[in-house]
Design a protein around this motif. Structure first.
Motif, mmCIF file in Angstrom:
data_model
loop_
_atom_site.group_PDB
_atom_site.id
_atom_site.type_symbol
_atom_site.label_atom_id
_atom_site.label_comp_id
_atom_site.label_asym_id
_atom_site.label_seq_id
_atom_site.Cartn_x
_atom_site.Cartn_y
_atom_site.Cartn_z
ATOM 1 N N CYS A 1 0.777 -1.506 0.115
ATOM 2 C CA CYS A 1 0.040 0.089 0.002
ATOM 3 C C CYS A 1 1.149 1.338 0.204
ATOM 4 O O CYS A 1 0.631 2.044 0.722
ATOM 5 C CB CYS A 1 -1.012 0.230 1.227
ATOM 6 S SG CYS A 1 -2.440 -0.997 0.898
ATOM 7 N N ARG A 2 2.231 1.066 -0.633
ATOM 8 C CA ARG A 2 3.066 2.576 -1.075
ATOM 9 C C ARG A 2 2.609 3.179 -2.507
ATOM 10 O O ARG A 2 3.200 2.167 -2.883
ATOM 11 C CB ARG A 2 4.295 2.526 -0.293
ATOM 12 C CG ARG A 2 4.501 2.077 1.186
ATOM 13 C CD ARG A 2 5.717 1.482 1.222
ATOM 14 N NE ARG A 2 5.861 0.648 2.487
ATOM 15 C CZ ARG A 2 5.497 1.373 3.841
ATOM 16 N NH1 ARG A 2 5.500 2.558 3.804
ATOM 17 N NH2 ARG A 2 5.834 0.805 5.264
ATOM 18 N N ALA A 3 2.134 3.677 -2.952
ATOM 19 C CA ALA A 3 1.770 4.933 -3.696
ATOM 20 C C ALA A 3 3.028 4.724 -4.808
ATOM 21 O O ALA A 3 2.545 4.813 -5.513
ATOM 22 C CB ALA A 3 0.660 6.274 -3.656
ATOM 23 N N VAL A 4 4.298 5.029 -4.308
ATOM 24 C CA VAL A 4 5.487 5.246 -5.106
ATOM 25 C C VAL A 4 6.312 3.908 -5.500
ATOM 26 O O VAL A 4 6.840 4.114 -6.110
ATOM 27 C CB VAL A 4 6.406 5.752 -3.834
ATOM 28 C CG1 VAL A 4 6.120 7.805 -3.704
ATOM 29 C CG2 VAL A 4 6.380 5.704 -2.816
ATOM 30 N N GLU A 5 5.450 2.384 -5.087
ATOM 31 C CA GLU A 5 6.253 1.587 -5.322
ATOM 32 C C GLU A 5 5.302 1.191 -6.632
ATOM 33 O O GLU A 5 4.725 1.215 -7.255
ATOM 34 C CB GLU A 5 5.971 0.788 -4.526
ATOM 35 C CG GLU A 5 6.606 0.970 -2.942
ATOM 36 C CD GLU A 5 8.168 0.924 -2.866
ATOM 37 O OE1 GLU A 5 9.116 0.174 -3.783
ATOM 38 O OE2 GLU A 5 9.061 1.742 -2.568
ATOM 39 N N PRO A 6 6.277 0.501 -7.294
ATOM 40 C CA PRO A 6 5.985 0.437 -9.506
ATOM 41 C C PRO A 6 5.345 -1.615 -8.405
ATOM 42 O O PRO A 6 5.394 -2.368 -7.703
ATOM 43 C CB PRO A 6 7.193 -0.433 -9.456
ATOM 44 C CG PRO A 6 8.192 0.297 -8.718
ATOM 45 C CD PRO A 6 8.037 0.661 -7.240
ATOM 46 N N ILE A 7 4.003 -1.571 -8.626
ATOM 47 C CA ILE A 7 3.078 -2.175 -9.557
ATOM 48 C C ILE A 7 3.426 -3.380 -10.072
ATOM 49 O O ILE A 7 3.417 -3.149 -11.224
ATOM 50 C CB ILE A 7 1.591 -1.735 -9.631
ATOM 51 C CG1 ILE A 7 1.141 -0.799 -8.952
ATOM 52 C CG2 ILE A 7 0.400 -2.563 -9.621
ATOM 53 C CD1 ILE A 7 -0.651 -0.426 -8.491
ATOM 54 N N ASP A 8 3.417 -4.353 -10.008
ATOM 55 C CA ASP A 8 3.658 -5.865 -10.534
ATOM 56 C C ASP A 8 4.766 -4.869 -12.455
ATOM 57 O O ASP A 8 4.445 -5.156 -13.777
ATOM 58 C CB ASP A 8 2.357 -5.851 -11.607
ATOM 59 C CG ASP A 8 1.830 -6.215 -10.715
ATOM 60 O OD1 ASP A 8 2.045 -7.209 -9.360
ATOM 61 O OD2 ASP A 8 0.817 -6.715 -10.580
ATOM 62 N N GLN A 9 5.959 -4.549 -11.973
ATOM 63 C CA GLN A 9 6.817 -4.150 -13.150
ATOM 64 C C GLN A 9 6.568 -3.211 -13.546
ATOM 65 O O GLN A 9 7.316 -2.611 -14.757
ATOM 66 C CB GLN A 9 7.483 -5.106 -13.311
ATOM 67 C CG GLN A 9 8.310 -5.869 -12.883
ATOM 68 C CD GLN A 9 7.799 -6.966 -11.872
ATOM 69 O OE1 GLN A 9 6.496 -7.172 -12.590
ATOM 70 N NE2 GLN A 9 7.681 -7.698 -10.381
ATOM 71 N N GLY A 10 5.232 -2.455 -12.967
ATOM 72 C CA GLY A 10 4.791 -0.823 -13.857
ATOM 73 C C GLY A 10 4.976 0.155 -12.606
ATOM 74 O O GLY A 10 5.705 -0.013 -12.451
ATOM 75 N N GLY A 11 4.499 0.775 -14.003
ATOM 76 C CA GLY A 11 4.034 2.801 -12.680
ATOM 77 C C GLY A 11 3.280 2.076 -11.204
ATOM 78 O O GLY A 11 3.168 1.457 -11.196
ATOM 79 N N SER A 12 3.881 3.222 -10.109
ATOM 80 C CA SER A 12 3.652 3.238 -9.598
ATOM 81 C C SER A 12 1.648 3.736 -9.576
ATOM 82 O O SER A 12 1.733 4.745 -10.473
ATOM 83 C CB SER A 12 4.393 4.320 -8.059
ATOM 84 O OG SER A 12 4.236 5.823 -8.955
#
Length: 292
Positions: A214-225
């Motif tokens: 639940c960290r908005a700055v971390e990439p989601i599944d190797q994509g954009g955050s």
């Protein structure tokens, strides 16, 4: 019967349950013929019997008689001309308590999912207006509102409500700055199809957000955050805006970006910067005469 009325088919609860609950995207779906407010009803139902409302639960209707937006603004649209849906979320990434700023992102996460669903399913160029509106060509087509609901044990729940103007004609719009999917020549105004697309998008994005802790700055599944995905569709960024604050104060500048907690960064004419947050803003207006 006018053209818009002829397009107002009711939500198909059986199809929704098959495609959403049956597919494992959500755990519970309730469809009601009408209600005062899906957010009010879902929050109250969860508070009364939290164990019966698992994550992710959805309450939807196509007639909401007392919908509520930011600052307690209310509205009522003709039956079956709109879509009102509230989603109950209980974020606990990996069983852990989410960071405090995660709760502030859930309304923007859902708004981003809704905009994506409208683009892909209805073929309209939906964008976001900070902090909680979905717009088409500078006019509001949907609003999103989140509220925190305490739980008797464990982390609180968040109820995120969305109201979409689907088949309203021009004379039925609540304000001149609003629009509807019908008026924007959407490829569909079928509320069942639209709700299915929205929940699918939301479930996919929310699951990815959980995997980041639940960290908005971390990439989601190797994509954009999440921050990057929301920013990419945020029409507010780059625009001259004025934040109207409680007590009559204002902050003006160019909207330059989103902060890690979802706040809006602004740069004044003298080069100084400031950050405003949704809970501290009465209105956010463009200063060039446009709505968004």
């Amino acid at each position: 019967m006018n053209d818009s009325a002829s397009l107002r088919a009711p939500l198909d609860a059986a199809t929704l349950r098959r495609d959403l609950v049956g597919a494992g995207l959500i755990r519970r779906l309730d469809v009601v013929e009408s209600t005062g407010s899906t957010n009010t009803d879902l929050a109250a139902a969860f508070a009364k019997a939290p164990d019966t409302w698992p994550e992710i639960s959805v309450l939807a209707t196509d007639f909401q008689s007392a919908g509520r937006g930011r600052l307690e603004r209310s509205w009522q649209a003709p039956p079956r001309s709109s879509l009102a849906v509230s989603i109950l979320l209980r974020p606990a990434p990996g069983g852990a308590t989410p960071p405090e700023e995660a709760y502030g992102w859930l309304s923007m996460l859902c708004a981003s999912a809704l905009a994506a669903a409208l683009r892909e399913t209805a073929g309209v160029p939906a964008e976001l207006k900070w902090p909680n509106d979905v717009i088409i060509a500078g006019r509001k087509v949907a609003g999103v509102l989140a509220q925190l609901v305490p739980a008797p044990h464990g982390a609180p729940a968040v109820v995120v409500g969305s109201g979409v103007n689907v088949s309203l004609d021009r004379g039925e719009l609540p304000v001149p700055t609003a629009t509807s999917l019908l008026l924007e020549d959407a490829s569909t105004v079928d509320t069942t199809e639209l709700l299915t697309a929205y929940v699918r998008q939301m479930s996919r994005l929310y699951s990815g957000f959980l995997r980041t802790g639940c960290r908005a700055v971390e990439p989601i599944d190797q994509g954009g955050s999440l921050l990057e995905r929301v920013s990419a569709n945020m029409a507010t960024l780059g625009a001259p805006v004025r934040a109207e604050l409680p007590g009559g104060g204002t902050v003006e500048g160019i909207a330059v970006g989103l902060e890690a907690d979802g706040g809006l960064g602004m740069r004044a004419d003298d080069g100084s910067t400031s950050v405003v947050r949704a809970g501290d803003v009465v209105h956010l207006r463009r200063t060039d005469g446009r709505y968004a």
